[in-house]
Scaffold this motif. Structure first.
Motif, PDB file in Angstrom:
ATOM      1  N   SER A  82       0.857  -1.337   0.015  1.00  0.00           N
ATOM      2  CA  SER A  82      -0.058  -0.198  -0.002  1.00  0.00           C
ATOM      3  C   SER A  82       0.831   1.188   0.060  1.00  0.00           C
ATOM      4  CB  SER A  82      -1.027   0.026   1.314  1.00  0.00           C
ATOM      5  OG  SER A  82      -0.177  -0.006   2.390  1.00  0.00           O
ATOM      6  N   LEU A  83       2.117   1.101   0.648  1.00  0.00           N
ATOM      7  CA  LEU A  83       2.917   2.397   0.473  1.00  0.00           C
ATOM      8  C   LEU A  83       3.433   2.678  -0.841  1.00  0.00           C
ATOM      9  CD1 LEU A  83       4.492   4.041   2.838  1.00  0.00           C
ATOM     10  CD2 LEU A  83       6.491   2.698   2.383  1.00  0.00           C
ATOM     11  N   LEU A  84       3.683   1.673  -1.763  1.00  0.00           N
ATOM     12  CA  LEU A  84       4.133   1.877  -3.054  1.00  0.00           C
ATOM     13  C   LEU A  84       2.996   2.538  -3.850  1.00  0.00           C
ATOM     14  CD1 LEU A  84       6.321  -1.415  -3.818  1.00  0.00           C
ATOM     15  CD2 LEU A  84       7.044   1.125  -3.347  1.00  0.00           C
ATOM     16  N   GLN A  85       1.890   1.824  -3.433  1.00  0.00           N
ATOM     17  CA  GLN A  85       0.783   2.284  -4.411  1.00  0.00           C
ATOM     18  C   GLN A  85       0.572   3.847  -3.902  1.00  0.00           C
ATOM     19  OE1 GLN A  85      -2.160  -0.377  -3.012  1.00  0.00           O
ATOM     20  NE2 GLN A  85      -1.797  -1.934  -4.760  1.00  0.00           N
ATOM     21  N   THR A  86       0.405   4.315  -2.903  1.00  0.00           N
ATOM     22  CA  THR A  86       0.033   5.771  -2.643  1.00  0.00           C
ATOM     23  C   THR A  86       1.568   6.425  -3.153  1.00  0.00           C
ATOM     24  OG1 THR A  86       1.438   5.096  -0.325  1.00  0.00           O
ATOM     25  CG2 THR A  86      -1.017   5.493  -0.333  1.00  0.00           C
ATOM     26  N   ALA A  87       2.527   5.905  -3.260  1.00  0.00           N
ATOM     27  CA  ALA A  87       3.837   6.585  -3.841  1.00  0.00           C
ATOM     28  C   ALA A  87       3.665   6.663  -5.144  1.00  0.00           C
ATOM     29  CB  ALA A  87       5.118   5.937  -3.488  1.00  0.00           C
ATOM     30  N   LEU A  88       3.083   5.831  -5.893  1.00  0.00           N
ATOM     31  CA  LEU A  88       3.077   5.605  -7.397  1.00  0.00           C
ATOM     32  C   LEU A  88       1.888   6.680  -7.672  1.00  0.00           C
ATOM     33  CD1 LEU A  88       3.346   1.989  -8.510  1.00  0.00           C
ATOM     34  CD2 LEU A  88       4.622   3.841  -9.102  1.00  0.00           C
ATOM     35  N   LYS A  89       0.723   6.791  -6.829  1.00  0.00           N
ATOM     36  CA  LYS A  89      -0.141   7.823  -6.951  1.00  0.00           C
ATOM     37  C   LYS A  89       0.229   9.057  -7.178  1.00  0.00           C
ATOM     38  CE  LYS A  89      -3.639   5.737  -4.779  1.00  0.00           C
ATOM     39  NZ  LYS A  89      -4.297   5.407  -3.744  1.00  0.00           N
ATOM     40  N   LEU A  90       1.003   9.634  -6.020  1.00  0.00           N
ATOM     41  CA  LEU A  90       1.517  10.781  -6.183  1.00  0.00           C
ATOM     42  C   LEU A  90       2.493  11.113  -7.132  1.00  0.00           C
ATOM     43  CD1 LEU A  90       2.844  10.839  -2.295  1.00  0.00           C
ATOM     44  CD2 LEU A  90       0.831  12.055  -3.325  1.00  0.00           C
ATOM     45  N   ILE A  91       3.212  10.118  -7.759  1.00  0.00           N
ATOM     46  CA  ILE A  91       4.093  10.328  -9.042  1.00  0.00           C
ATOM     47  C   ILE A  91       3.187  10.656 -10.212  1.00  0.00           C
ATOM     48  CG2 ILE A  91       5.866   9.557 -10.335  1.00  0.00           C
ATOM     49  CD1 ILE A  91       6.767   8.205  -7.787  1.00  0.00           C
ATOM     50  N   GLY A  92       2.230   9.410 -10.100  1.00  0.00           N
ATOM     51  CA  GLY A  92       1.380   9.577 -11.701  1.00  0.00           C
ATOM     52  C   GLY A  92       0.208  10.311 -11.676  1.00  0.00           C
TER      53      GLY A  92
END
Lengths: 128, 64
Positions: free
Chosen positions: A118-128
């Motif tokens: 879930s941490l990676l997903q939130t990070a990707l959301k921020l970048i994407g």
């Protein structure tokens, strides 16, 4: 459960263990195991209400509590693993102690995997 | 706080040691071996019981 009875029990058990070690080593180790388990049980029982108040506080803040519960599960696993591996080390079995520690680390790692996802997903959301 | 359990284990250890010495001195090594074995099994069952209690306590406190 105040502090002094627990400390007293630890010292008395240590003295009895040294007494028993001369004649029959296995009884000394089993006595230490029983004493350590009794101490940890009484400490956890006295800490249980503090734990629940903390949990209610976290729930009240409205933050997502999955991370908090995962951290707490990891703490529980560390307590048990430490108890088992130190007991094995007491008996002179270094290999079993490291085996127990490895099992504990894997358990903590397995619990923390969904958190990492879930941490990676939130990070990707921020970048994407 | 099961303090008496600690002293029970110590008492069984001492009793088994004394019995062992008495039996060995009187020439009955096999019975000495058997007494040590039974003492070990009894104490081991108590230890397993307390450790199972410990694990259930940790499970309930930390929600494992």
């Amino acid at each position: 459960m105040e502090l002094t009875p627990i400390l007293g029990i630890c010292v008395v058990a240590a003295v009895l263990a040294t007494l028993l070690r001369q004649y029959k080593g296995e009884y000394a180790v089993m006595l230490v195991a029983v004493a350590a388990a009794a101490v940890i049980i009484s400490v956890l029982w006295s800490a249980i209400d503090a734990v629940f108040t903390l949990r209610n506080l976290v729930v009240k803040t409205g933050v997502d509590t999955t991370y908090f519960t995962t951290a707490f599960k990891a703490l529980g696993i560390c307590v048990i693993t430490g108890f088992a591996s130190d007991l094995c080390r007491d008996m002179g079995q270094q290999t079993l102690a490291s085996g127990a520690e490895l099992a504990g680390r894997c358990a903590v790692f397995i619990i923390s995997v969904p958190m990492l996802v879930s941490l990676l997903q939130t990070a990707l959301k921020l970048i994407g | 706080m099961d303090v008496d359990l600690i002293f029970k284990v110590a008492a069984i250890g001492i009793i088994v040691t004394v019995l062992n010495q008495v039996l060995v001195r009187s020439g009955r090594e096999e019975q000495a071996m058997l007494t040590t074995l039974t003492g070990l099994v009894v104490v081991l069952l108590m230890v397993v019981d307390v450790i199972a209690d410990l694990f259930t306590t940790v499970k309930s406190v930390f929600g494992l």
